[in-house]
Motif scaffolding. Structure first.
Motif, PDB file in Angstrom:
ATOM      1  N   ILE B 251      51.701  34.021  61.275  1.00  0.00           N
ATOM      2  CA  ILE B 251      51.992  33.052  62.354  1.00  0.00           C
ATOM      3  C   ILE B 251      51.470  32.374  62.133  1.00  0.00           C
ATOM      4  O   ILE B 251      52.271  31.836  62.759  1.00  0.00           O
ATOM      5  N   LYS B 252      49.901  32.039  62.015  1.00  0.00           N
ATOM      6  CA  LYS B 252      49.077  30.810  61.677  1.00  0.00           C
ATOM      7  C   LYS B 252      50.120  29.879  61.095  1.00  0.00           C
ATOM      8  O   LYS B 252      50.850  29.169  60.871  1.00  0.00           O
ATOM      9  N   GLU B 253      50.702  30.339  59.452  1.00  0.00           N
ATOM     10  CA  GLU B 253      51.767  29.814  58.895  1.00  0.00           C
ATOM     11  C   GLU B 253      53.305  30.038  59.130  1.00  0.00           C
ATOM     12  O   GLU B 253      53.904  29.416  58.634  1.00  0.00           O
ATOM     13  N   ASP B 254      53.935  30.475  60.542  1.00  0.00           N
ATOM     14  CA  ASP B 254      55.544  30.264  61.189  1.00  0.00           C
ATOM     15  C   ASP B 254      56.529  31.382  59.860  1.00  0.00           C
ATOM     16  O   ASP B 254      56.829  30.782  59.666  1.00  0.00           O
ATOM     17  N   LEU B 255      56.445  32.142  59.808  1.00  0.00           N
ATOM     18  CA  LEU B 255      56.617  33.219  59.086  1.00  0.00           C
ATOM     19  C   LEU B 255      57.261  34.147  59.476  1.00  0.00           C
ATOM     20  O   LEU B 255      58.554  34.796  58.834  1.00  0.00           O
ATOM     21  N   VAL B 256      57.097  34.590  60.565  1.00  0.00           N
ATOM     22  CA  VAL B 256      57.549  35.934  61.204  1.00  0.00           C
ATOM     23  C   VAL B 256      58.250  35.469  62.362  1.00  0.00           C
ATOM     24  O   VAL B 256      58.308  34.257  63.099  1.00  0.00           O
ATOM     25  N   ALA B 257      60.574  36.115  62.564  1.00  0.00           N
ATOM     26  CA  ALA B 257      60.286  35.585  63.760  1.00  0.00           C
ATOM     27  C   ALA B 257      60.066  36.221  64.683  1.00  0.00           C
ATOM     28  O   ALA B 257      60.570  35.994  65.834  1.00  0.00           O
ATOM     29  N   GLY B 258      59.567  37.840  64.462  1.00  0.00           N
ATOM     30  CA  GLY B 258      59.121  38.919  65.706  1.00  0.00           C
ATOM     31  C   GLY B 258      58.680  39.360  65.010  1.00  0.00           C
ATOM     32  O   GLY B 258      58.341  40.074  64.089  1.00  0.00           O
ATOM     33  N   MET B 259      57.866  40.198  65.731  1.00  0.00           N
ATOM     34  CA  MET B 259      56.917  41.738  65.604  1.00  0.00           C
ATOM     35  C   MET B 259      56.452  41.955  66.598  1.00  0.00           C
ATOM     36  O   MET B 259      56.739  42.008  67.859  1.00  0.00           O
ATOM     37  N   GLN B 260      56.379  43.266  65.659  1.00  0.00           N
ATOM     38  CA  GLN B 260      55.990  44.382  66.879  1.00  0.00           C
ATOM     39  C   GLN B 260      55.390  45.863  66.220  1.00  0.00           C
ATOM     40  O   GLN B 260      55.904  45.878  65.660  1.00  0.00           O
ATOM     41  N   ASP B 261      54.210  46.207  67.297  1.00  0.00           N
ATOM     42  CA  ASP B 261      53.552  47.204  67.090  1.00  0.00           C
ATOM     43  C   ASP B 261      54.124  48.085  67.196  1.00  0.00           C
ATOM     44  O   ASP B 261      55.489  48.732  67.892  1.00  0.00           O
ATOM     45  N   LEU B 262      53.958  49.727  66.441  1.00  0.00           N
ATOM     46  CA  LEU B 262      53.829  51.078  65.861  1.00  0.00           C
ATOM     47  C   LEU B 262      53.397  51.764  66.957  1.00  0.00           C
ATOM     48  O   LEU B 262      52.016  51.908  66.567  1.00  0.00           O
ATOM     49  N   GLY B 263      53.785  52.063  67.957  1.00  0.00           N
ATOM     50  CA  GLY B 263      52.522  52.867  69.409  1.00  0.00           C
ATOM     51  C   GLY B 263      53.470  53.584  69.498  1.00  0.00           C
ATOM     52  O   GLY B 263      54.210  54.398  68.666  1.00  0.00           O
ATOM     53  N   ALA B 264      53.866  54.167  71.276  1.00  0.00           N
ATOM     54  CA  ALA B 264      54.162  55.842  70.816  1.00  0.00           C
ATOM     55  C   ALA B 264      56.025  55.172  70.950  1.00  0.00           C
ATOM     56  O   ALA B 264      56.540  54.245  71.296  1.00  0.00           O
ATOM     57  N   ALA B 265      56.243  56.469  70.604  1.00  0.00           N
ATOM     58  CA  ALA B 265      57.382  56.907  69.643  1.00  0.00           C
ATOM     59  C   ALA B 265      57.457  56.584  68.670  1.00  0.00           C
ATOM     60  O   ALA B 265      58.821  56.164  68.407  1.00  0.00           O
ATOM     61  N   GLY B 266      56.905  55.577  68.537  1.00  0.00           N
ATOM     62  CA  GLY B 266      56.490  55.250  67.052  1.00  0.00           C
ATOM     63  C   GLY B 266      57.745  54.379  66.491  1.00  0.00           C
ATOM     64  O   GLY B 266      58.549  52.880  67.208  1.00  0.00           O
ATOM     65  N   LEU B 267      58.703  54.249  65.492  1.00  0.00           N
ATOM     66  CA  LEU B 267      59.830  53.623  65.028  1.00  0.00           C
ATOM     67  C   LEU B 267      61.051  53.152  65.647  1.00  0.00           C
ATOM     68  O   LEU B 267      61.445  52.693  65.682  1.00  0.00           O
ATOM     69  N   THR B 268      61.236  54.774  66.391  1.00  0.00           N
ATOM     70  CA  THR B 268      61.678  54.845  67.738  1.00  0.00           C
ATOM     71  C   THR B 268      62.067  53.949  68.246  1.00  0.00           C
ATOM     72  O   THR B 268      62.772  52.842  69.249  1.00  0.00           O
ATOM     73  N   SER B 269      60.770  53.539  68.994  1.00  0.00           N
ATOM     74  CA  SER B 269      60.464  52.376  70.337  1.00  0.00           C
ATOM     75  C   SER B 269      60.585  51.460  69.671  1.00  0.00           C
ATOM     76  O   SER B 269      61.481  50.183  70.582  1.00  0.00           O
ATOM     77  N   SER B 270      59.330  50.808  68.263  1.00  0.00           N
ATOM     78  CA  SER B 270      59.790  49.564  68.158  1.00  0.00           C
ATOM     79  C   SER B 270      60.864  49.242  67.726  1.00  0.00           C
ATOM     80  O   SER B 270      61.191  47.800  67.619  1.00  0.00           O
ATOM     81  N   ILE B 271      61.486  50.136  67.300  1.00  0.00           N
ATOM     82  CA  ILE B 271      63.028  49.612  67.175  1.00  0.00           C
ATOM     83  C   ILE B 271      63.873  48.963  67.974  1.00  0.00           C
ATOM     84  O   ILE B 271      64.471  47.621  67.789  1.00  0.00           O
ATOM     85  N   ALA B 272      63.827  49.887  69.179  1.00  0.00           N
ATOM     86  CA  ALA B 272      65.048  49.735  69.952  1.00  0.00           C
ATOM     87  C   ALA B 272      64.472  48.818  70.206  1.00  0.00           C
ATOM     88  O   ALA B 272      65.760  47.206  71.107  1.00  0.00           O
ATOM     89  N   GLU B 273      63.308  48.435  70.402  1.00  0.00           N
ATOM     90  CA  GLU B 273      62.718  47.123  71.227  1.00  0.00           C
ATOM     91  C   GLU B 273      62.768  46.112  70.998  1.00  0.00           C
ATOM     92  O   GLU B 273      63.297  44.988  71.743  1.00  0.00           O
ATOM     93  N   THR B 274      62.911  45.788  68.894  1.00  0.00           N
ATOM     94  CA  THR B 274      63.472  44.859  69.210  1.00  0.00           C
ATOM     95  C   THR B 274      64.594  44.656  68.704  1.00  0.00           C
ATOM     96  O   THR B 274      65.764  43.321  68.682  1.00  0.00           O
ATOM     97  N   ALA B 275      65.250  44.945  68.488  1.00  0.00           N
ATOM     98  CA  ALA B 275      67.010  44.676  68.783  1.00  0.00           C
ATOM     99  C   ALA B 275      67.694  45.257  70.234  1.00  0.00           C
ATOM    100  O   ALA B 275      68.388  44.417  70.778  1.00  0.00           O
ATOM    101  N   SER B 276      67.120  45.842  71.263  1.00  0.00           N
ATOM    102  CA  SER B 276      68.042  46.050  72.756  1.00  0.00           C
ATOM    103  C   SER B 276      67.897  44.285  73.507  1.00  0.00           C
ATOM    104  O   SER B 276      68.384  44.262  73.991  1.00  0.00           O
ATOM    105  N   LYS B 277      66.537  44.001  73.534  1.00  0.00           N
ATOM    106  CA  LYS B 277      66.693  42.360  73.986  1.00  0.00           C
ATOM    107  C   LYS B 277      67.315  41.377  73.802  1.00  0.00           C
ATOM    108  O   LYS B 277      67.845  40.467  74.520  1.00  0.00           O
TER     109      LYS B 277
END
Lengths: 234, 733
Positions: B251-277
């Protein structure tokens, strides 16, 4: 004077030491990444606290094999001042730069508290700013700070006056009640025979500013600076 | 067979039909599992969403309200605090150490995902009766788990609360809060994707642990819950520490457009939330996901809740530099998929399409239930309890009993296991103030944090109890000299499908909302934990408040301990006598009833403002709010922590000494001050229209409370200190 703070993966007091050296002691200070193998232009090294490599095998055990360690050992052989704090102390033990080993605390739990420490010697490069038998208030935070060595080693440490700091009460007495973790002879910090490598479980960097409740720890760092100004790097 | 499957996964018959309608066909096993976790209460808030709308979420201090990984508030100088509280209750009931450890890990990821450096952890814990060996084992395990994880990360655990009551016997509550510090121009939000953006997965390998953890968190505990152990994740704090450092470097180097942790419901949730917005689609190949074990199915990979994983959306062209940063920290990052334009979530296993569902159906499509609450019969009964009918109880014995009560006694046995000093910012350490205070290096500022909830009050009167939780949190901050800014909450309740539980939720949330509005402390993040029930009991409703505040000048902070002999002790606020819901009634009379004290929000605002001015002008030496145990316990704690006794005289009130001493009515605090400042304090109190009472003065080695010539309490300071200081350690020996 240029201090180097050795950073292992899992070190977590590196930034605290940096802050004290830079903003409180006003010294030149740099981080040294553990993959580096050259530390020629530093005047003193700090091995900070933390959980290097998660402390997964044994505290400090994996870090003692990291790429930087041969250079650290070489730095010690040349007489350079090295201070290991908490996990840094554990690494110095694992690397054989100091004698003894760490066991789990007698309580089998992690302990965070502030304890009294007695300064047993003031003629060292780490304690020349204190007065003999001065009692310091210094925080501890460790799960494995129960210092152990065999009787023979203990006797040698005593004979050579290598026991630099001991847990004590407010009046400087080393009683069993004030020994927080079960360490042999209330040992909190020791120095090598040559006097340039020191390890201690308590955290002087956490008590180097009055706003944190005590600045009793700062004089350890200032002692190194004073020593350097007095005699220079031998 | 099919029914058995989706029901086991947690979907109702109606919900399964809804899925069939959305897809226009029967979902396969993988798709059913994805809907089940995304539509669980834990991920979808399907029972609580309508109620959460009651909360105020805006204010000039708010930079980011609910909807992101955590809330963000402005603390000036271009800096901001990022914070959130989250539950990990059900895992802790089964596996206390790992349950608590991974609870800490999860909330920390929410904070650094926003680009903030985590600077403090707090927690709020509830356990059953400590007489029970199993409860002691849970308590010991949870505390060790929090310590084991947080200490290793090097994030200080600076505050929290622990409360014991039989209603939590089989269902402990373990809520963890994390606060991060960020420069406002470095705040990272979850998504900023364009079609074609890559999805990188970094951190731990994916295993079979924690599959369906979110569903597990959304059902009642039963005897078979122990068989859910595979649904409890295992934590690796060292991996998390590497992730923190690596991700903050990105983040300091401004390399990422988006970041999401994997918590409840793992990949399903983090990927869905990344795209749905953004209404986009996404495709992922599960064979690209580094796995811990052979033969994992797409279902297992997509639903695994293995810890210490992050999803990264690189800025175009920065992938190589990102790989370099991860390599420095010894982490592997792999591309597992990409963002598409078709609005579909497609899961491939190599060339084979293993499942596809519309992204929005998983997130925004989650059903919402507005239920009907119903006042439980115990409510009116408890309210009507006649306190005057109580037998007499020796006041001195009552005070000693309260000081030894696990709910009041010193929590040193707990916080001594937490590293609360690492990062060298903690200026008010645990046990010394009503909140934790941290300095912000290179500024004059300080920040203060607290977690609060008096569950018994909420049980007896959810509306007033909800208000009290918010008021107490704000008052705790003010006692330290910190202006309350905003709050996060963790709403722990039983099964919302039961009308009396839903009624509790409705009223508690309304109470919190009203208080938050009046105190200008909007709700910026939070978490809901329902179905906290077991065979033996449903938990007390426990809407925990985590609040943050700021001090312009940290040198003006205030602690609870008396400082000097001869200082004047003043009660700010009214002399109050309501005993309803008090610890005194519970401990000395075994009664949990009575009318809960009525909060007066205007008065609460006044006392908070006055405490802030007192601290800012340096007119007081100590401040301690009146809460559990009432005035007597407040005085005793200030004395014990200061190592100084006191002599006090209660205002004459015919035969009401026990009420005055043990009432937990809000909007009050005990302060001590130098005699020469008394007039200034009196003048200020009249300006704030607050009543005040000079109670006596600090000094000596005894705790003396009299009423006129009549001595009510005369306790030795050492004895009181020993009782209060050692009770918990003795129980846990």
């Amino acid at each position: 004077m240029k201090f180097g703070i050795v950073v292992f993966p899992g070190s977590n007091c590196d930034a605290d030491c940096y802050h004290v050296m830079k903003h409180v002691a006003h010294q030149n200070v740099e981080y040294i990444w553990h993959k580096q193998d050259d530390i020629k232009d530093f005047d003193a090294l700090i091995l900070p606290g933390g959980f290097s490599y998660g402390d997964y095998l044994r505290t400090g055990a994996i870090a003692s094999f990291s790429p930087i360690m041969p250079a650290v050992i070489d730095f010690a052989r040349r007489g350079g001042p090295i201070i290991g704090i908490c996990n840094g102390f554990q690494i110095l033990l694992e690397a054989g730069l100091l004698p003894g080993a760490m066991l789990r605390n007698r309580s089998l739990t992690f302990i965070c508290d502030t304890v009294n420490l007695r300064v047993n010697r003031t003629d060292t490069m780490f304690t020349n700013q204190y007065v003999q038998d001065q009692v310091l208030q210094v925080p501890i935070a460790h799960g494995e700070g129960n210092y152990y060595c065999d009787n023979e080693t203990l006797k040698r440490l005593q004979d050579k006056q290598q026991i630099l700091f001991t847990y004590c009460d407010a009046d400087g007495r080393e009683t069993a009640e004030v020994n927080p973790n079960g360490s042999v002879s209330n040992i909190a910090g020791i120095i090598n025979e040559r006097g340039n490598v020191m390890g201690m479980m308590p955290h002087p960097e956490r008590c180097s500013e009055p706003i944190l409740g005590s600045n009793d720890g700062l004089d350890i760092f200032l002692s190194i600076i004073e020593w350097r100004q007095g005699v220079g790097m031998r | 067979m099919k029914q058995l499957t989706y029901r086991q996964m947690g979907l109702s018959d109606e919900e399964f039909q809804q899925v069939e309608t959305i897809l226009g066909r029967e979902p396969n096993y993988l798709e059913t599992g994805m809907f089940a976790v995304m539509w669980s209460e834990h991920c979808g808030y399907k029972n609580s969403r309508p109620l959460l709308k009651m909360f105020p979420t805006e204010g000039s201090q708010v930079i980011q309200g609910p909807g992101e990984n955590a809330g963000v508030v402005n603390i000036g100088d271009g800096q901001a605090l990022v914070f959130k509280i989250e539950s990990h209750n059900h895992p802790c009931a089964i596996e206390p150490y790992q349950g608590a450890a991974t609870g800490v890990g999860g909330i920390v990821r929410d904070i650094f995902t926003m680009g903030a450096r985590p600077i403090a952890l707090l927690n709020s814990l509830r356990f059953g009766d400590l007489e029970d060996a199993r409860v002691r084992q849970l308590f010991r395990g949870v505390v060790a788990g929090i310590a084991g994880y947080g200490n290793c990360l090097g994030i200080p655990t600076v505050g929290g609360e622990v409360y014991f009551h039989p209603s939590y016997q089989d269902n402990p509550l373990v809520n963890a809060m994390c606060v991060g510090l960020v420069d406002q121009d470095e705040i990272a939000l979850a998504v900023a994707n364009e079609v074609g953006s890559l999805l990188m997965l970094v951190g731990a390998k994916t295993g079979r642990d924690g599959i369906h953890g979110a569903t597990f968190a959304s059902e009642e505990l039963s005897e078979s819950s122990a068989e859910r152990r595979p649904a409890v994740q295992v934590g690796d704090p060292f991996m998390e520490k590497l992730l923190i450092e690596a991700c903050l470097e990105l983040i300091k180097e401004d390399l990422v457009a988006g970041m999401q942790d994997l918590g409840a419901a793992g990949l399903t949730s983090s990927i869905a939330e990344t795209a749905s917005k953004k209404g986009l689609g996404v495709m992922v190949d599960v064979l690209k996901v580094p796995r811990r074990e052979e033969g994992m199915t797409p279902y297992e990979i997509m639903l695994s809740e293995s810890q210490e994983r992050m999803l990264i959306v690189p800025r175009p062209g920065k992938e190589a530099r990102i790989a370099e940063v991860f390599d420095k920290w010894g982490l592997d990052a792999v591309v597992i998929g990409k963002v598409t334009a078709d609005g579909m979530f497609k899961i491939y296993e190599g060339e084979i399409l293993a499942g596809e569902v519309p992204v929005e159906a998983l997130t925004d499509g989650c059903p919402v239930y507005v239920r009907q609450g119903e006042e439980p019969p115990h409510y009116k009964e408890a309210q009507a309890y006649d306190i005057d009918s109580l037998p007499r109880y020796d006041l001195q014995e009552a005070l000693l009993k309260l000081l030894a009560s696990p709910n009041i006694t010193s929590k040193k046995w707990v916080y001594r296991q937490y590293d609360y000093q690492v990062m060298t910012n903690t200026t008010v350490i645990p046990g010394h103030g009503d909140a934790a205070v941290l300095r912000i290096k290179n500024t004059l500022k300080g920040v203060a944090f607290t977690t609060d909830c008096s569950s018994r009050m909420v049980y007896l009167d959810p509306y007033r109890g909800g208000m009290l939780a918010v008021c107490e949190a704000a008052r705790n901050l003010a006692c330290c000299g910190a202006r309350p800014l905003a709050l996060t909450n963790c709403l722990n309740f039983g099964n919302p499908e039961k009308p009396d539980i839903y009624w509790q939720m409705q009223n508690a949330i309304q109470g919190m909302a009203d208080a938050a509005r009046a105190l200008n402390t909007p709700v910026v993040s939070g978490n809901v934990s329902l179905y906290n029930e077991s065979r033996s009991a449903q938990v007390f409703p426990t809407p925990v408040v985590g609040m943050v505040g700021v001090l312009d000048d940290v040198s003006k902070r205030c602690e609870m301990s008396f400082q000097n002999e001869g200082d004047i002790i003043v009660l700010l606020g009214r002399v109050r006598t309501e005993l309803g819901g008090s610890e005194y009634l519970a401990v000395c009379h075994q009664i949990e009833a009575g009318e809960v004290p009525q909060p007066d929000l205007h008065e609460e605002v006044q006392i908070i403002e006055m405490l802030l001015e007192l601290c800012a002008r340096g007119l007081i030496k100590s401040a301690h709010d009146i809460s559990e145990g009432g005035l007597a316990v407040t005085l005793a704690e200030s004395a014990i922590q200061g190592g100084l006794g006191f002599e006090t005289d209660l205002p004459a009130a015919a035969d009401q000494a026990s009420q005055i001493l043990f009432s937990e009515a809000p909007s009050r605090a005990v302060v001590s001050l130098a005699p020469e400042n008394l007039d200034a304090v009196k003048e200020m109190a009249s300006r704030y229209q607050l009543p005040w009472t000079v109670l006596g003065k600090v000094g000596g080695r005894r705790l003396v409370i009299s009423e006129g010539n009549h001595e009510l309490i005369d306790l030795d300071l050492e004895q009181a200190g020993h009782t209060w200081g050692e009770a918990l350690a003795c129980i846990m020996k």
